[in-house]
Design an enzyme around this catalytic site. Sequence first.
Site, PDB file in Angstrom:
ATOM      1  N   GLY A 164    -116.102  36.152 -27.100  1.00 37.56           N
ATOM      2  CA  GLY A 164    -114.940  37.013 -27.290  1.00 37.56           C
ATOM      3  C   GLY A 164    -114.994  37.791 -28.590  1.00 37.56           C
ATOM      4  N   GLY A 165    -115.407  37.113 -29.664  1.00 42.03           N
ATOM      5  CA  GLY A 165    -115.470  37.772 -30.958  1.00 42.03           C
ATOM      6  C   GLY A 165    -116.518  38.858 -30.997  1.00 42.03           C
ATOM      7  N   GLY A 208    -112.239  32.677 -33.033  1.00 36.45           N
ATOM      8  CA  GLY A 208    -112.380  32.297 -31.628  1.00 36.45           C
ATOM      9  C   GLY A 208    -113.835  32.108 -31.255  1.00 36.45           C
ATOM     10  N   SER A 209    -114.157  32.418 -30.000  1.00 34.55           N
ATOM     11  CA  SER A 209    -115.486  32.157 -29.463  1.00 34.55           C
ATOM     12  C   SER A 209    -116.479  33.239 -29.845  1.00 34.55           C
ATOM     13  CB  SER A 209    -115.411  32.069 -27.929  1.00 34.55           C
ATOM     14  OG  SER A 209    -115.104  33.353 -27.381  1.00 34.55           O
ATOM     15  N   GLU A 243    -122.813  25.527 -30.309  1.00 33.69           N
ATOM     16  CA  GLU A 243    -121.590  24.753 -30.470  1.00 33.69           C
ATOM     17  C   GLU A 243    -121.048  24.309 -29.119  1.00 33.69           C
ATOM     18  OE1 GLU A 243    -117.144  25.225 -32.506  1.00 33.69           O
ATOM     19  OE2 GLU A 243    -118.314  27.001 -32.001  1.00 33.69           O
ATOM     20  N   CYS A 291    -113.124  24.001 -36.114  1.00 28.27           N
ATOM     21  CA  CYS A 291    -114.265  24.910 -36.243  1.00 28.27           C
ATOM     22  C   CYS A 291    -115.310  24.367 -37.199  1.00 28.27           C
ATOM     23  CB  CYS A 291    -113.799  26.296 -36.692  1.00 28.27           C
ATOM     24  SG  CYS A 291    -112.771  26.275 -38.170  1.00 28.27           S
ATOM     25  N   GLU A 328    -114.505  35.090 -37.097  1.00 32.18           N
ATOM     26  CA  GLU A 328    -115.076  33.745 -37.171  1.00 32.18           C
ATOM     27  C   GLU A 328    -115.385  33.332 -35.742  1.00 32.18           C
ATOM     28  OE1 GLU A 328    -113.528  29.256 -37.730  1.00 32.18           O
ATOM     29  OE2 GLU A 328    -112.736  30.687 -39.197  1.00 32.18           O
ATOM     30  N   LYS A 384    -102.175  39.613 -31.921  1.00 32.46           N
ATOM     31  CA  LYS A 384    -102.393  39.342 -30.510  1.00 32.46           C
ATOM     32  C   LYS A 384    -102.245  37.837 -30.335  1.00 32.46           C
ATOM     33  CE  LYS A 384    -104.793  38.386 -26.661  1.00 32.46           C
ATOM     34  NZ  LYS A 384    -105.167  37.008 -26.241  1.00 32.46           N
TER      35      LYS A 384
END
Length: 509
Positions: free
Chosen positions: A225-226, A221-222, A375, A282, A245, A166
């Site tokens: 979203g994750g 990603g965030s 974060e 990250c 992650e 994606k």
Amino acid sequence: MAAAPVWSVDPRTGKQREQVAVEATAQEVDTAVRAAHAARAALADRPVRSAFLRSAAAGLDAARAGLVEAADAETALGPVRLTGELARTTYQLRAFADMVDEGAFLDVIIDHPDDTATPPIPDLRRYKVPLGVVAVYSASNFPFAFSVAGGDTASALAAGCPVVVKAHPDHPALSELVAKVLRRAAAEHGLPEGVVGLVHGFAAGTELIRHPYVAAAGFTGSVRGGRALFDAAAAREVPIPFHGELGSLNPVVVTEEAAAERAEAIGAGLAGSMTLGVGQFCVKPGLVLVPSGGAGDGLVKALTDAVSDTEAGVLLDHRMRDNFVAGVFERMQLAEVDSPVTPGAGSEHTVSPGFLTVPAARLAAQGSYDLLLEECFGPVTVVVRYEDEGEAKAVLSRLPGNLTATVHLSAAEAAGEGRGAGILAELTPLAGRVLVNGWPTGVAVAPAQHHGGPYPATTSTSTSVGGTAVERWLRPVVYQGVPEALLPKELRDENPLGLPRRFDGVLER
């Protein structure tokens, strides 16, 4: 309803550059996944897999100039950074090719029958097989190394798993170019193009995680979203592994002795690490515990001088810029939070680096200051000033899981004197990589690397960087009492493939 167009956007201006594709429909996602599913048998041959990975690396190297130009136009990360990242990506592909040739990752174990054991041992032969189609969700901040040809794709292909990627909306044009290189490399070795699929669009991402032929997923990603995709993967009729992650503070502890010994060097090093890549790593150090007063003040002054000399930069997209500016503003409204160098908006399209300071006592208990334990993506860090060892421990006890944790020790502490070992023991439960007298930015691609950590840093115990990443896409199978003629070649006594294995308890190389 017509599918939405996918545009390449210039982060330096916020303007659309070109239409790249259209967002994939559910039918198009299904087609891509089914094509990948049909390519599984073609990937079964290990020599073909390794040759494919090497050809992909060579193809990316040959297209370097055009790929770097396209990446810079969409990310504003700069040719120097992107050239290095592409080299890391092709090195990683070749490293996995070497591992495929070696075959140790198959973890072959053969035990012959032993009637004298209690209970008796039958003929048992164990190795690992690929899971199936892997869904890969590209990251924004590493358009090569964590994207279409990045670590998730490389490790999945090495395991024998086709992938459907994606694409990240921040670099759709680059994603298309890289996918074409991989498909050309596949064709060179008789592999179908479907071995590497590519889809665009938010809806495509959710369709992908739900597809019954998708056997596992990798995400960078965030947290928001994750976690949504992680929950979707678990809620399927047949749940699948989701290796995500999601986010990390990457705490740093500076002891009083270390600050007294080299305050200026630590302050300058911290400035370089937290602003590297405009703070879009990250593993950026986002929370730093520094002693109050004395040498700690000298460290903060060195940090102030170094960050003040750092120019404003462009973030990957304007949504990230808006989130950064809003996040910094919200943190600065908290009482006793100071900003020796104020981070925030630079020009219309840039952000200025900076850092915040706060007394450790404010973070020792739950409350509104918990915001500082989240974060903030961009060039900012929070310096926590502690009065004594107890305050530092209290802050560490409240931290979530992280990718990294770092301690800066004096020479005597590093030699085993004082509390260096104790601090390492406190940091180890917090992170997947623990550093002494260094900075976490920079993740070496090496067999011993681990890029992961306790939740929310990652959703599993695996790594996304290094050779052991291949283990995420494999599962063990044991054959019991199977006649030699019916066994896979990997498990036959004569070892026709020359694989490393454990044979009746003895490690053979």
